[in-house]
Scaffold this active site. Structure first.
Site, PDB file in Angstrom:
ATOM      1  N   THR A 226      65.721  49.997   7.686  1.00 21.81           N
ATOM      2  CA  THR A 226      65.321  49.475   6.372  1.00 21.81           C
ATOM      3  C   THR A 226      63.839  49.770   6.178  1.00 21.81           C
ATOM      4  O   THR A 226      63.045  49.711   7.121  1.00 21.81           O
ATOM      5  CB  THR A 226      65.616  47.960   6.242  1.00 21.81           C
ATOM      6  OG1 THR A 226      64.903  47.248   7.261  1.00 21.81           O
ATOM      7  CG2 THR A 226      67.100  47.680   6.378  1.00 21.81           C
ATOM      8  N   GLY A 228      61.819  48.512   3.328  1.00 17.73           N
ATOM      9  CA  GLY A 228      61.220  47.690   2.270  1.00 17.73           C
ATOM     10  C   GLY A 228      61.529  48.267   0.895  1.00 17.73           C
ATOM     11  O   GLY A 228      62.681  48.597   0.597  1.00 17.73           O
ATOM     12  N   THR A 247      66.084  51.707  -3.465  1.00 13.25           N
ATOM     13  CA  THR A 247      66.305  50.374  -4.040  1.00 13.25           C
ATOM     14  C   THR A 247      65.905  50.383  -5.504  1.00 13.25           C
ATOM     15  O   THR A 247      65.179  51.257  -5.952  1.00 13.25           O
ATOM     16  CB  THR A 247      65.399  49.291  -3.408  1.00 13.25           C
ATOM     17  OG1 THR A 247      64.066  49.773  -3.436  1.00 13.25           O
ATOM     18  CG2 THR A 247      65.809  48.933  -2.021  1.00 13.25           C
ATOM     19  N   ASP A 254      58.181  36.748  -2.235  1.00 13.88           N
ATOM     20  CA  ASP A 254      58.171  36.363  -0.824  1.00 13.88           C
ATOM     21  C   ASP A 254      59.235  37.208  -0.106  1.00 13.88           C
ATOM     22  O   ASP A 254      60.431  37.066  -0.370  1.00 13.88           O
ATOM     23  CB  ASP A 254      58.517  34.865  -0.714  1.00 13.88           C
ATOM     24  CG  ASP A 254      58.442  34.340   0.709  1.00 13.88           C
ATOM     25  OD1 ASP A 254      58.340  35.160   1.641  1.00 13.88           O
ATOM     26  OD2 ASP A 254      58.508  33.117   0.878  1.00 13.88           O
ATOM     27  N   GLY A 259      65.117  40.960   5.292  1.00 18.15           N
ATOM     28  CA  GLY A 259      65.928  41.732   6.250  1.00 18.15           C
ATOM     29  C   GLY A 259      67.174  40.956   6.651  1.00 18.15           C
ATOM     30  O   GLY A 259      68.244  41.541   6.863  1.00 18.15           O
ATOM     31  N   ASP A 260      67.051  39.639   6.752  1.00 16.99           N
ATOM     32  CA  ASP A 260      68.210  38.811   7.121  1.00 16.99           C
ATOM     33  C   ASP A 260      69.229  38.775   5.979  1.00 16.99           C
ATOM     34  O   ASP A 260      70.444  38.783   6.220  1.00 16.99           O
ATOM     35  CB  ASP A 260      67.761  37.387   7.465  1.00 16.99           C
ATOM     36  CG  ASP A 260      66.799  37.374   8.635  1.00 16.99           C
ATOM     37  OD1 ASP A 260      66.883  38.287   9.474  1.00 16.99           O
ATOM     38  OD2 ASP A 260      65.965  36.459   8.704  1.00 16.99           O
ATOM     39  N   SER A 292      66.698  38.356  -3.279  1.00 13.47           N
ATOM     40  CA  SER A 292      66.098  37.293  -2.455  1.00 13.47           C
ATOM     41  C   SER A 292      64.567  37.361  -2.447  1.00 13.47           C
ATOM     42  O   SER A 292      63.912  36.334  -2.364  1.00 13.47           O
ATOM     43  CB  SER A 292      66.648  37.332  -1.025  1.00 13.47           C
ATOM     44  OG  SER A 292      65.977  38.303  -0.260  1.00 13.47           O
ATOM     45  N   GLY A 297      60.616  31.325   0.012  1.00 11.40           N
ATOM     46  CA  GLY A 297      61.323  30.764   1.161  1.00 11.40           C
ATOM     47  C   GLY A 297      62.321  31.750   1.739  1.00 11.40           C
ATOM     48  O   GLY A 297      62.421  32.902   1.302  1.00 11.40           O
ATOM     49  N   SER A 301      65.940  31.382  -0.789  1.00 10.20           N
ATOM     50  CA  SER A 301      65.903  32.539  -1.693  1.00 10.20           C
ATOM     51  C   SER A 301      67.218  33.319  -1.695  1.00 10.20           C
ATOM     52  O   SER A 301      67.347  34.308  -2.407  1.00 10.20           O
ATOM     53  CB  SER A 301      64.767  33.476  -1.260  1.00 10.20           C
ATOM     54  OG  SER A 301      65.088  34.120  -0.033  1.00 10.20           O
TER      55      SER A 301
HETATM   56  O1  RIB Z   1      63.400  36.790   9.413  1.00  9.31           O
HETATM   57  C1  RIB Z   1      62.782  35.624   8.961  1.00  9.31           C
HETATM   58  C2  RIB Z   1      62.909  34.549   9.978  1.00  9.31           C
HETATM   59  O2  RIB Z   1      62.180  34.929  11.124  1.00  9.31           O
HETATM   60  C3  RIB Z   1      62.334  33.211   9.587  1.00  9.31           C
HETATM   61  O3  RIB Z   1      63.284  32.386   8.981  1.00  9.31           O
HETATM   62  C4  RIB Z   1      61.806  32.667  10.891  1.00  9.31           C
HETATM   63  O4  RIB Z   1      62.456  31.514  11.307  1.00  9.31           O
HETATM   64  C5  RIB Z   1      61.932  33.795  11.896  1.00  9.31           C
HETATM   65  O5  RIB Z   1      63.027  33.625  12.704  1.00  9.31           O
END
Ligand code: RIB
Length: 313
Positions: A226, A228, A247, A254, A259-260, A292, A297, A301
């Site tokens: 990834t 950005g 993208t 924020d 990535g999550d 997101s 947050g 988000s």
């Molecule tokens: O990827 C973001 C996360 O990294 C945050 O939520 C923090 O807790 C860390 O684990």
């Protein structure tokens, strides 16, 4: 023991995020005034699990929290997000993990320090107990905020039981056990993780391609790097060409947890749309993550399926 089938199992971390927003990130030795402070639910593993669940995946979390109020609140958070929490273990030997410093500047960029605490105590014996539920899962997702041995064991178990694996080497370590590559159906990392793992500089799409090729050579089924706002590159072991997935430009507020959000969405698509091309899944996951970054947050988000454009489903 559960007899239900799951789309996505995450073996990973939970953290309570303590977040400061300020005009810029301080330099070493410097004190600056910030504008806002808030706490939130975080941890890469839990974030990915919750994003998958919010898109509609039947999700199950395997993790460890402390016998403390942060742990109580985290278990409730899983329930509030319809994530199965049957394998959220507890320990009095360490505190629930914390991201005690998350600093976000006016451009939405962040830096994070975690103390993983209870997350590091998830044991091999506990993972063995999860096997019946893992066998009933379509996709397993792991990261590196728990002990590397536990992550690797989960990936091995998944492999032996024909469960598709996504591995996110975050936070990255330079001396990653080579077996992580060989047990990853999809190995998904960002620019800085790709740099640390390969020793190559990664700032452009072409750099992402080259780092991805190096990671692919180490034995992964597919690699996604990834990048950005530049999107991501997708490389598959059976294809010579790397695919760049751009993208839609957005103004980030924020980027924490973007990535999550991407990986949670990817896991959802892999479980629910098994015939979809990986490039298309990455394109859609990019869009989910793009939403997101426009909110503050981490889990705060992440969007639900009902809030997102219908063509994503
Ligand atoms: O990827 C973001 C996360 O990294 C945050 O939520 C923090 O807790 C860390 O684990």
């Amino acid at each position: 023991m559960t007899e239900e089938a799951f789309d996505v199992m995450v073996v990973g971390s939970c953290m309570t995020d303590l977040v400061c927003r300020g005009p810029r990130l301080p330099k070493e030795g410097e004190t600056i005034h910030g504008q806002e402070f808030f706490t939130g639910f975080g941890g890469k593993g839990a974030n990915q699990c919750i994003q998958a669940a919010r898109l509609g995946a039947r999700a199950i979390m395997v993790c460890k929290v402390g016998e403390d109020s942060y742990g109580d609140r985290y278990i409730q958070n899983f329930k509030d997000n319809s994530v199965h929490a049957e394998f959220v273990w507890r320990t009095s030997a360490a505190a629930t993990g914390i991201a005690s410093i998350i600093m976000v500047n006016d451009e939405g960029k962040n830096l994070i320090m975690i103390v993983a605490g209870a997350n590091m105590l998830l044991s091999g014996a506990e993972l063995q107990g999860v096997l019946p539920a893992l066998r009933l899962s379509k996709v397993l997702v792991c990261q590196l905020e728990i002990s590397p041995e536990a992550s690797l064991q989960a990936l091995r178990l998944a492999r032996h039981n024909q469960v598709t694996t996504i591995f996110n080497p975050a936070p990255a370590v330079p001396d990653l056990d080579p077996e992580f590559y060989r047990t990853s159906d999809v190995f998904c990392c960002n620019e800085s993780e790709a740099e640390l793992l390969t020793g190559l500089q990664v700032s452009s799409v072409e750099d992402g391609r080259q780092a991805g090729q190096e990671l692919l050579r180490r034995g992964c089924g597919s690699v996604i790097v990834t990048l950005g706002h530049q999107g991501c590159v997708v490389l598959k072991a059976q294809e010579a060409a790397a695919h760049h997935i751009p993208t839609t430009p957005v103004t980030p507020l924020d980027t924490t947890g973007a990535g999550d959000s991407f990986i949670g969405a990817l896991a959802f698509y892999m479980a629910r749309y098994p015939t979809m091309q990986l490039e298309e899944m990455a394109r859609r996951a990019n869009r989910v993550a793009g939403f997101s970054v426009q909110k503050a947050g981490t889990q705060t988000s992440f969007y639900n399926k009902t809030e997102l454009p219908k063509d994503l489903f």
